[in-house]
Design a protein around this motif. Structure first.
Motif, PDB file in Angstrom:
ATOM      1  N   LEU A 196       0.827  -1.206   0.000  1.00 49.66           N
ATOM      2  CA  LEU A 196       0.000   0.000   0.000  1.00 49.66           C
ATOM      3  C   LEU A 196       0.862   1.258   0.000  1.00 49.66           C
ATOM      4  O   LEU A 196       2.091   1.182   0.147  1.00 49.66           O
ATOM      5  N   ASP A 197       0.205   2.418  -0.114  1.00 50.00           N
ATOM      6  CA  ASP A 197       0.963   3.665  -0.256  1.00 50.00           C
ATOM      7  C   ASP A 197       1.547   4.143   1.067  1.00 50.00           C
ATOM      8  O   ASP A 197       2.234   5.162   1.107  1.00 50.00           O
ATOM      9  N   ASP A 198       1.299   3.410   2.176  1.00 52.38           N
ATOM     10  CA  ASP A 198       2.016   3.691   3.421  1.00 52.38           C
ATOM     11  C   ASP A 198       3.127   2.662   3.656  1.00 52.38           C
ATOM     12  O   ASP A 198       3.710   2.615   4.733  1.00 52.38           O
ATOM     13  N   ARG A 201      -2.310  -7.886   7.725  1.00 51.05           N
ATOM     14  CA  ARG A 201      -1.486  -6.717   7.390  1.00 51.05           C
ATOM     15  C   ARG A 201      -0.100  -6.872   8.009  1.00 51.05           C
ATOM     16  O   ARG A 201       0.054  -7.469   9.078  1.00 51.05           O
ATOM     17  N   GLN A 249      -3.403  -0.823  -7.107  1.00 46.84           N
ATOM     18  CA  GLN A 249      -3.598   0.469  -6.454  1.00 46.84           C
ATOM     19  C   GLN A 249      -3.508   1.597  -7.471  1.00 46.84           C
ATOM     20  O   GLN A 249      -2.513   1.710  -8.202  1.00 46.84           O
ATOM     21  N   GLY A 292      -4.569   6.260  -4.563  1.00 50.70           N
ATOM     22  CA  GLY A 292      -4.603   5.391  -3.389  1.00 50.70           C
ATOM     23  C   GLY A 292      -5.739   4.395  -3.396  1.00 50.70           C
ATOM     24  O   GLY A 292      -5.755   3.466  -2.583  1.00 50.70           O
ATOM     25  N   LEU A 305      -7.820   1.224  -3.965  1.00 49.59           N
ATOM     26  CA  LEU A 305      -7.479  -0.163  -4.266  1.00 49.59           C
ATOM     27  C   LEU A 305      -8.581  -0.784  -5.114  1.00 49.59           C
ATOM     28  O   LEU A 305      -9.775  -0.592  -4.822  1.00 49.59           O
ATOM     29  N   ASP A 353      -9.905   3.296   1.769  1.00 49.48           N
ATOM     30  CA  ASP A 353      -9.328   3.391   3.119  1.00 49.48           C
ATOM     31  C   ASP A 353      -8.329   2.263   3.371  1.00 49.48           C
ATOM     32  O   ASP A 353      -8.289   1.676   4.436  1.00 49.48           O
ATOM     33  N   ARG A 354      -7.514   1.984   2.366  1.00 49.01           N
ATOM     34  CA  ARG A 354      -6.436   0.991   2.452  1.00 49.01           C
ATOM     35  C   ARG A 354      -6.966  -0.393   2.810  1.00 49.01           C
ATOM     36  O   ARG A 354      -6.306  -1.170   3.486  1.00 49.01           O
TER      37      ARG A 354
END
Ligand SMILES: [Ca+2]
Ligand SMILES: [Ca+2]
Length: 710
Positions: free
Chosen positions: A110-112, A138, A170, A174, A176, A199-200
């Motif tokens: 993910l983007d984090d 996760r 993605q 952001g 998905l 929201d991820r």
């Protein structure tokens, strides 16, 4: 077991015939080595592999981290699922098995920087809301440890059941996107749908309720999606009611899709039917896998999917025809990108248990490398050269987010087109590449910031001060892979990339430079005859045992053949005075050494061997003995300093009508001893010198250059 092109067992002839490589301007798709991810004993099950890859930085080097999961239970509702999971941190070469099961089926970085995994089988439906519960996990430490949890799907379709399959894509904002399939209440056939999360991955909505609205006779289920080289989304679906793989496009990031059509596969390729997998390589070639019968690979060279140019049967294990034709391998496939021009495909030998009744229950999950290369044989290995310090990168590069160590100046040359494997450029900033020497560049590959409109000019210089007019001008390009630009051959030691006035350049994701005058083997398939070479025997591109000269790949000649020499010729236009240079290393000099020949043309146009040099190693004396062929025999022309095996040494051979100047390992020898007169010289031939009693030898070459002597 499929034999590689370079495997001596692939030839039945006593004397292995000479073969030529393809032309340097041709695309190439070459299935390479095959190995096992899981290969247990009889009755121990391993099938239905799935895979996911991301970037990781280990000791300063960006590598591909590859997750593979597979099933170790019988494919039956009578038994519990037993799933296995292994991780490679070296591009799928070696794997460590993880104790904890995590599916690689639908996994994303993910983007984090965190990893998200969504399980194939969802949890229960929420009795209050009607939402579907997804089982997820996760990781915030790139897969070392995982936390399990759940996510919810707002079911606006009315599903009786769903399965998550497969992959998560993605978008730049952001969002998905994740394909699923299932049966909607009232339907008799499956449908494939696309979910979205902003929201991820905690909550999902239905972005498209049915890629193909099911009828009573035709639906779809297993679905994979990818970007194309021209920025669309492409989807592949397993038919439900028709044994076929269907293809569809979206121009609005998955909201609407074109009516799925059965893939237009090349002659000889099956059109289906199960578990399509897809990857857009960094070099812009699109690779599609699917199975049953067997395990197929299709390649769209331009990466758009409009045309499937190549078909390869990658793995087959069906015992017989008839109903047994779809047994053996389950045909469940997966594929990941491991470098700019190389991918690894996964499959199994036998479905658990039904595919393997005739094989004594010997199950296996295999991996097979796929080289898919674009035109160009002079690709410079910038990643290796930057790591060795011979090529230097500089410029106005910003720091990346802590969660993405691969975001750094080296990201521009790391072979990954993933969004964060890039060099972020400051506003009005510049990226400068200082090469290890002057090259004549004729091809530049460039991918700017992932999925964002970008502008750039590319300029060249031989001294780093005087810059030519831009040789590449890119305006408002939106890249998901490298785009290639053929340029007028231009001498350069420096390359500069910056935004034009008023333009936007946020990042350089990949830069590839190609020399017109150097054969580097970096963009040629491993274990195959390199493009541009002719009349080869026992001569293939290699990337193991020793690295290339300040690079990854090299040409290797392996001679354990008592009846014929290993040989390869690089042809060149006839010129009356010629310079040949290359790097040479002997993996094993053998007792009889190596021969370098200069072919030529007589005034009458006949081909001839003009000059020939025979080099043998004498470690005890600390020398290489060099002989030249006089036409009637060998004449000593001197010695040069010895270097042990696996040492790269420069070789230069200058030839005029009457004289030759031979340089090896820093020493130069002059001679007039030549074999035949020639009006023009036409390249170079490198060979082993085999006699029947000789022991084996292996000779390695890199960075061939042939030019008129001026
Ligand atoms: Ca990159
Ligand atoms: Ca090389």
């Amino acid at each position: 077991m499929a034999l590689l092109a370079g495997d001596p067992r692939s030839s039945l002839a006593t004397a292995v015939p000479l073969v030529s490589g393809a032309a340097p301007g041709e695309y190439g798709v070459t299935p390479g080595a095959e190995w096992s991810v899981s290969s247990p004993g009889p009755g121990q099950l391993s099938a239905f592999p799935q895979a996911f890859a991301t970037d990781r930085v280990t000791d300063g080097v960006t590598e591909r981290q590859v997750h593979v999961s597979w099933a170790e239970n019988r494919d039956s509702t009578l038994v519990e699922s037993i799933d296995a999971h292994a991780v490679s941190k070296d591009g799928a070469i070696t794997f460590d098995r993880h104790d904890e099961f995590l599916p690689a089926l639908s996994m994303a970085r993910l983007d984090d920087g965190s990893l998200l995994s969504v399980e194939f089988v969802p949890g229960p439906v929420d009795a209050q809301t009607g939402d579907i519960t997804l089982n997820i996990a996760r990781s915030t430490d790139l897969g070392e440890t995982w936390t399990r949890g759940t996510a919810t799907v707002e079911d606006t379709v009315g599903f009786s059941w769903i399965r998550v399959h497969r992959g998560i894509l993605q978008l730049v904002d952001g969002t998905l996107l994740m394909p699923i399939y299932g049966l909607a209440r009232g339907d008799t056939r499956n449908r494939s749908a696309l979910l979205a999360s902003v929201d991820r991955g905690d909550t999902w909505t239905v972005r498209n309720p049915a890629i193909l609205p099911p009828t009573a006779t035709l639906g779809t289920n297993e679905m994979a999606i990818s970007r194309t080289s021209d920025g669309r989304l492409i989807g592949f679906l397993r038919g439900d009611g028709q044994a076929a793989v269907f293809q569809t496009y979206s121009d609005d990031d998955g909201v609407t899709w074109t009516t799925p059509q059965v893939i237009d596969a090349p002659d000889g390729a099956p059109t289906g039917a199960v578990d399509p997998g897809v990857v857009l390589q960094p070099n812009g070639m699109l690779l599609l896998t699917y199975g049953r019968p067997d395990n197929s690979l299709l390649v769209s060279r331009d990466g758009t999917g409009r045309t499937w140019d190549d078909y390869h049967n990658i793995f087959a294990n069906a015992p017989r025809g008839g109903p047994a034709r779809t047994t053996g391998s389950s045909g469940n496939t997966a594929i990941v990108s491991v470098s700019a021009n190389q991918s690894v495909m996964f499959g199994d030998a036998c479905a658990n248990v039904w595919g393997c009744r005739e094989y004594g229950q010997l199950h296996r999950v295999w991996a097979r490398v796929i080289d898919a290369v674009t035109p160009g044989t002079g690709k410079l290995d910038l990643e290796t050269k930057v790591a060795s310090g011979s090529v230097r990168l500089s410029g106005d590069v910003l720091d990346g987010p802590d969660a993405f160590p691969e975001t750094r100046i080296e990201g521009a040359v790391d072979g990954s087109a993933d969004r964060y494997a890039a060099a972020p450029i400051a506003e009005d900033g510049t990226l400068i590449i200082e090469l290890d020497q002057v090259y004549t560049l004729d091809r530049i590959g460039l991918m700017l910031a992932y999925g964002t409109a970008q502008d750039a000019d590319v300029q060249l210089s031989v001294d780093g001060r005087a810059w030519g007019q831009p040789v590449v001008k890119v305006r408002e390009t939106v890249d998901y892979s490298v785009r290639y630009h053929q340029i007028e051959p231009t001498q350069a030691k420096y390359v500069k990339i910056n935004a034009p006035d008023g333009g936007t350049l946020d990042a350089v994701t990949e830069l590839e430079l190609y020399a017109a005058d150097t054969m580097t083997f970096e963009n040629d398939a491993v274990n195959a005859v390199p493009r541009g070479f002719t009349d080869t025997r026992h001569a293939v591109v290699a990337d193991t045992i020793i690295p290339g000269a300040d690079s990854s790949r090299r040409l290797t000649l392996v001679d354990w053949d008592a009846e014929a020499t290993a040989t390869a010729t690089l042809p060149a236009p006839a010129t009356p005075e010629q310079r040949v240079s290359f790097q040479y290393a002997g993996s094993a000099y053998g007792s009889t050494g190596v021969v370098f020949s200069i072919p030529g043309q007589t005034a009458g146009g006949e081909t001839t061997t003009a000059w020939q040099f025979w080099v043998t190693a004498n470690a005890a004396a600390g020398t290489f003995r060099v002989r030249a062929h006089t036409g009637s025999g060998w004449a000593d022309i001197g010695t040069v300093p010895y270097a042990p095996p696996e040492t790269w040494m420069p070789v230069t051979i200058d030839t005029t009508a009457t004289e030759a100047r031979f340089s090896l390992n820093g020493a130069t020898l002059d001679t007039t001893a030549r074999w035949n007169d020639a009006a023009g010289y036409t390249g170079v031939t490198v060979s082993s010198y085999t006699v029947e009693s000789a022991s084996g030898s292996q000779h390695d070459f890199d960075d061939f250059r042939v030019s008129p002597l001026s």
